[in-house]
Design an enzyme around this catalytic site. Structure first.
Site, PDB file in Angstrom:
ATOM      1  CG  LEU A 122      50.297  47.437  47.546  1.00  0.00           C
ATOM      2  CD1 LEU A 122      51.777  47.111  47.356  1.00  0.00           C
ATOM      3  CD2 LEU A 122      49.914  48.631  46.672  1.00  0.00           C
ATOM      4  N   GLY A 124      52.366  41.388  59.657  1.00  0.00           N
ATOM      5  CA  GLY A 124      51.607  40.153  59.492  1.00  0.00           C
ATOM      6  C   GLY A 124      50.251  40.347  58.840  1.00  0.00           C
ATOM      7  CB  ALA A 130      49.844  36.126  57.174  1.00  0.00           C
ATOM      8  CD  GLU A 142      47.732  37.230  36.878  1.00  0.00           C
ATOM      9  OE1 GLU A 142      48.209  37.962  35.997  1.00  0.00           O
ATOM     10  OE2 GLU A 142      46.577  37.339  37.289  1.00  0.00           O
TER      11      GLU A 142
END
Length: 404
Positions: free
Chosen positions: A227, A236, A239, A261
């Site tokens: 999150l 960004g 990432a 997951e």
């Protein structure tokens, strides 16, 4: 009666105001406010709150340690005696079930907690730092990534406050079992200078990773929850967080591969981007090799170098092949589409073979019923739609790679 009470029903998403507060000035600054994307996990499936006039719910967190203030403001509340026994919803009761213990309901007390937030420093081990410069040429911002385990001093009480954000932004969110020491945590903080010139930290993002056992003495880390808090999105950061997770586990020889997951569509795109950047550097993914089709060598190099599993490696191959395909070349583009569609078609072809076998042993009417229930007639149309959606996702990843 329903019409008379309609004004007492409000959308919880619209009346809930959230903030990550760095200074007292942020409390009155509307620019620091943000709202939830959902609230059904707190206020019920319809996300409505009943019984109040001019309702406002304020949920403020100190930016660093996430000390929490809850304010519930309204001009009037329905009275059971005057409304045939109807009661207003218990807002604090609903929030008390999900907020970490220790939240305050007095704004002055919260302001005093902001003073203590000046002394906050992240728990755990600093494993990465990075700088982000806005595209508009604004001031660069510095972020740090910290690694924690359940045994990290002071972390679990902080995490208890941090995880509450999941309920507002992740559908079907659940709090993890922190008694299980196989959970690991990666938190991102912005490191900034306050107006007084002191170094401060603001919570920006986090991820949880579970270290699954893999026979005989290996592990298979699975990224579970990720999150980025709303004030830090589209920068960004996710990432960079994912790259930090990779860097942490890639060097561990006992790690087989890293999985994810049930990734959301947005997170899968970020994962594709990070993995594509990594795999572009591998000899097996050289442009000259891509037109020859997906190979075991690609899967082997992606796994050994970056702990990327075979299924994801195949996806990265398709993205990089699209990036290196001249779309004006009809033959090259057709060959690319056929290659991807053959993969998508594989389960469909297997099902067709199974149906041919059934046709030999079933009565005509039984086979017709089985064929109808199998959905084979609609499968081709679904596969076509699936391919178009997949290519659209791939193109977004390619666009980001080309404009890095």
């Amino acid at each position: 009666m329903a019409d008379a009470l309609e004004h007492l029903v409000v959308d919880g998403n619209e009346v809930l105001e959230m903030k990550l507060v760095r200074s007292v000035a942020d409390i009155e600054n509307d620019d620091t406010s943000f709202g939830p994307e959902m609230c059904h996990q707190v206020f019920g499936e319809n996300e409505n709150i009943f019984g109040y006039t001019d309702l406002k719910i304020k949920l403020y967190y100190s930016a660093g340690n996430l000390k929490t203030y809850l304010g519930i403001l309204y001009s009037d509340m329905i009275e059971p005696k005057k409304s045939g026994g109807l009661k207003a919803d218990d807002i604090e009761g609903a929030l008390k079930n999900v907020l970490a213990p220790g939240y305050v309901t007095n704004l002055d007390v919260f302001v005093s907690l902001l003073e203590k937030d000046k002394l906050f420093t992240p728990q755990g081990e600093l494993i990465n730092s990075f700088t982000i410069t806005p595209y508009d040429g604004g001031e660069s911002r510095t972020f740090e990534v910290y690694y924690c385990e359940t045994s990290t001093p002071g972390f679990l009480s902080y995490h208890e406050r941090l995880q509450t954000f999941l309920l507002w932004y992740v559908d079907a969110a659940s709090f993890i079992d922190v008694d299980d020491d196989l959970w690991t945590f990666f938190t991102v903080f912005e490191k900034y200078r306050s107006s007084e010139g002191s170094t401060r930290y603001a919570t920006a993002a986090y991820a949880t990773v579970y270290r699954y056992y893999a026979y005989p003495q290996h592990t298979r880390p699975r990224v579970s929850q990720v999150l980025t808090l709303p004030p830090f999105r589209k920068m960004g950061i996710c990432a960079h967080l994912l790259q930090a997770i990779y860097s942490h586990y890639i060097i561990q020889p006992e790690v087989v591969d890293i999985t994810v997951e049930d990734p959301s569509k947005d997170f899968q795109r970020i994962r594709d981007y990070v993995d594509s950047k990594y795999c572009e550097s591998l000899p097996a993914f050289h442009p000259s090799k891509l037109t020859q089709g997906f190979s075991e060598e690609m899967a082997k190099q992606a796994c050994s170098k970056f702990k990327i599993n075979k299924k994801q490696a195949r996806r990265i191959y398709e993205i990089l092949r699209l990036k290196n395909t001249n779309l004006s070349d009809k033959t090259a583009y057709l060959n690319y589409r056929l290659d991807v569609k053959n993969r998508l078609n594989a389960p469909f072809q297997k099902k067709k073979l199974e149906m041919k076998k059934l046709e030999k042993v079933l009565k005509p009417e039984e086979f017709a019923a089985t064929l109808n229930s199998s959905g084979l007639a609609e499968t081709q149309a679904r596969l076509s739609a699936h391919y178009l959606a997949l290519e659209a996702d791939y193109r977004r990843v390619v666009h980001r790679l080309e404009h890095d």
